[in-house]
Design an enzyme around this catalytic site. Structure first.
Site, PDB file in Angstrom:
ATOM      1  N   TRP A 103       0.835  -1.211   0.000  1.00  0.00           N
ATOM      2  CA  TRP A 103       0.000   0.000   0.000  1.00  0.00           C
ATOM      3  C   TRP A 103       0.856   1.242   0.000  1.00  0.00           C
ATOM      4  O   TRP A 103       0.554   2.202  -0.725  1.00  0.00           O
ATOM      5  CB  TRP A 103      -0.987  -0.011   1.168  1.00  0.00           C
ATOM      6  CG  TRP A 103      -1.978  -1.124   1.049  1.00  0.00           C
ATOM      7  CD1 TRP A 103      -2.120  -2.190   1.893  1.00  0.00           C
ATOM      8  CD2 TRP A 103      -2.943  -1.336   0.003  1.00  0.00           C
ATOM      9  NE1 TRP A 103      -3.103  -3.032   1.437  1.00  0.00           N
ATOM     10  CE2 TRP A 103      -3.634  -2.533   0.289  1.00  0.00           C
ATOM     11  CE3 TRP A 103      -3.280  -0.619  -1.149  1.00  0.00           C
ATOM     12  CZ2 TRP A 103      -4.653  -3.036  -0.537  1.00  0.00           C
ATOM     13  CZ3 TRP A 103      -4.295  -1.114  -1.977  1.00  0.00           C
ATOM     14  CH2 TRP A 103      -4.960  -2.304  -1.664  1.00  0.00           C
ATOM     15  N   ASP A 173      -1.806   6.724   6.398  1.00  0.00           N
ATOM     16  CA  ASP A 173      -2.826   5.796   5.918  1.00  0.00           C
ATOM     17  C   ASP A 173      -3.079   4.799   7.045  1.00  0.00           C
ATOM     18  O   ASP A 173      -2.238   3.953   7.346  1.00  0.00           O
ATOM     19  CB  ASP A 173      -2.307   5.084   4.660  1.00  0.00           C
ATOM     20  CG  ASP A 173      -3.264   4.006   4.152  1.00  0.00           C
ATOM     21  OD1 ASP A 173      -4.332   3.814   4.759  1.00  0.00           O
ATOM     22  OD2 ASP A 173      -2.923   3.360   3.138  1.00  0.00           O
ATOM     23  N   LYS A 197     -12.163  -2.072   6.682  1.00  0.00           N
ATOM     24  CA  LYS A 197     -11.441  -2.988   7.564  1.00  0.00           C
ATOM     25  C   LYS A 197     -11.891  -2.815   9.008  1.00  0.00           C
ATOM     26  O   LYS A 197     -12.407  -3.739   9.608  1.00  0.00           O
ATOM     27  CB  LYS A 197      -9.938  -2.774   7.428  1.00  0.00           C
ATOM     28  CG  LYS A 197      -9.394  -3.462   6.178  1.00  0.00           C
ATOM     29  CD  LYS A 197      -8.673  -2.559   5.253  1.00  0.00           C
ATOM     30  CE  LYS A 197      -8.322  -3.275   3.953  1.00  0.00           C
ATOM     31  NZ  LYS A 197      -7.651  -2.389   3.008  1.00  0.00           N
TER      32      LYS A 197
HETATM   33  C1  LIG Z   1      -7.032  -1.885   1.961  1.00  0.00           C
HETATM   34  C2  LIG Z   1      -6.018  -0.823   2.057  1.00  0.00           C
HETATM   35  C3  LIG Z   1      -5.938   0.225   1.126  1.00  0.00           C
HETATM   36  C4  LIG Z   1      -6.800   0.282  -0.105  1.00  0.00           C
HETATM   37  O1  LIG Z   1      -8.042   0.741   0.166  1.00  0.00           O
HETATM   38  P1  LIG Z   1      -9.124   0.951  -0.998  1.00  0.00           P
HETATM   39  O2  LIG Z   1     -10.256   1.492  -0.198  1.00  0.00           O
HETATM   40  O3  LIG Z   1      -9.366  -0.363  -1.631  1.00  0.00           O
HETATM   41  O4  LIG Z   1      -8.571   1.930  -1.976  1.00  0.00           O
HETATM   42  C5  LIG Z   1      -4.994   1.189   1.338  1.00  0.00           C
HETATM   43  N1  LIG Z   1      -4.165   1.163   2.388  1.00  0.00           N
HETATM   44  C6  LIG Z   1      -4.197   0.171   3.292  1.00  0.00           C
HETATM   45  C7  LIG Z   1      -3.253   0.180   4.445  1.00  0.00           C
HETATM   46  C8  LIG Z   1      -5.128  -0.852   3.160  1.00  0.00           C
HETATM   47  O5  LIG Z   1      -5.154  -1.851   4.051  1.00  0.00           O
END
Ligand SMILES: *Cc1c(COP(=O)(O)O)cnc(C)c1O
Length: 361
Positions: A103, A173, A197
């Site tokens: 990511w 993030d 998540k």
């Molecule tokens: C799942 C995830 C993403 C991607 O998220 P989307 O909503 O599918 O764009 C980005 N960063 C992390 C750390 C993730 O676990």
């Protein structure tokens, strides 16, 4: 509930049963309106009330004051990978990124297309098996921001603490560990997280950002990509992902009922300790893939002695009512995602299964 499985999916992921039941209860007639909130106008007072309350709950649970804007945006966390540099990487500045896996690598790739990027630390050389030590990190005054990925969903690593960056904005993030344990969230200028998540369903991305950072943004980019556009209208510039925001609201209430972030942290700690303890007692059979001091509380990754056993493990776990244990296609192995809403009993069930599986194989 008789036929619900223990859902270890990495995202979209399990939701609290009480939240699903509330959704079901309110599906046909949202609080006397004679319609689902999904069918309601995003300009209706019912939705406005949800929007306002959800903003307040985010501030309350993360301990953020009025200097933070709370936004609910579409496009997933991946859209933020692009809109962050679009807004905040300008002039002759450089954006600093730490590369801790898939990511963050994607975030770096987007930023590189939009400006000057420096990868100030990385664990790439050791297959992203740890979080680099940032205690001696020196950032140039010319740095637009430092970007981190707090939990690496695919590799199973997580920051245990965050660096102090002084005047340089810290952007994180937190898609896969937001609100899972207590931090001083006020040290971040911006936090973002796809909800699917730890916070709710897919379709909404939570963005919190400090007013000071917002004011520093570039204003000659398309209107829809400016954070200011969404902050000025409290995410109602265009139609927001209204139903996902409603579910996010229910999940935040659920977190509050658990005793807030401190309450879910307690359960999360017990869950991960139980599982890692099992692995530590059987290190040759359930081999952890990351360094001990970088272990994720949310995504526990491991390898079995061989791939055939891993396949058998996944198949038999499914028969025992546990799904979603297959590691990401890019790394293989086993991954147990145990986010906030994943129940402690599910981890107990998994550990018991692991003991039996090892004895039989
Ligand atoms: C799942 C995830 C993403 C991607 O998220 P989307 O909503 O599918 O764009 C980005 N960063 C992390 C750390 C993730 O676990």
């Amino acid at each position: 509930m008789a036929n619900r499985v223990y859902n270890f999916n990495p995202g979209p992921a399990t939701l609290p049963l009480s939240v699903l039941e509330k959704m079901q209860q309110e599906m046909l007639d949202y609080r006397g309106t004679g319609m689902s909130i999904m069918e309601s106008s995003h300009r209706a007072p019912e939705f406005d009330q949800i929007n306002e309350e959800t903003i307040t709950l985010v501030r309350e649970l993360l301990g953020l004051d009025e200097n933070y804007h709370v936004l609910f945006l579409g496009g997933g966390a991946s859209t933020q990978f692009a809109t962050i540099p679009m807004n905040f990487l300008h002039g002759n500045k450089t954006a600093a990124y730490v590369d801790t896996g898939s990511w963050s690598s994607k975030a770096i790739k987007e930023a590189k297309g939009l400006g000057t990027v420096e990868v100030v630390a990385s664990s790439k050389d050791s297959s992203f098996d740890h979080i680099p030590d940032l205690s001696n990190l020196k950032l140039d005054d010319n740095t637009a921001y430092l970007h981190l990925t707090s939990n690496n969903t695919i590799f199973g690593t997580q920051y245990q603490s965050f660096p102090d960056t002084g005047n340089i904005p810290l952007i994180c993030d937190m898609s896969s560990d937001i609100a899972s344990r207590v931090h001083d969230f006020s040290k971040f200028s911006m936090i973002y997280a796809g909800a699917q998540k730890n916070l709710g369903p897919s379709g909404v991305t939570l963005v919190v950002l400090r007013d000071e950072l917002l004011k520093s943004a570039k204003d000659d980019i398309p209107i829809i990509f400016r954070y200011a556009t969404h902050a000025d209208k409290k995410s109602l510039y265009n139609t927001p992902p209204s139903y996902p925001i409603y579910v996010l609201n229910l999940v935040l209430h659920w977190i509050k009922d658990q005793g807030g972030v401190a309450g879910v942290e307690k359960v999360n700690r017990a869950k991960m300790e139980h599982l890692y303890q099992m692995m530590d007692l059987n290190p040759d059979y359930y081999r952890g893939t990351v360094k001990t001091d970088s272990r994720s509380w949310m995504n526990v990754t491991m390898r079995l002695p061989n791939e055939d056993l891993e396949k058998k493990f996944i198949a038999e776990a499914k028969e025992a009512g546990m799904v979603g244990l297959k590691g990401h296609r890019s790394v293989g192995g086993i991954r147990a995602s145990i986010y906030n809403a994943f129940p402690k009993e599910g981890v107990d069930h998994l550990v018991e299964f692991m003991e039996k599986f090892k004895a039989a194989n």
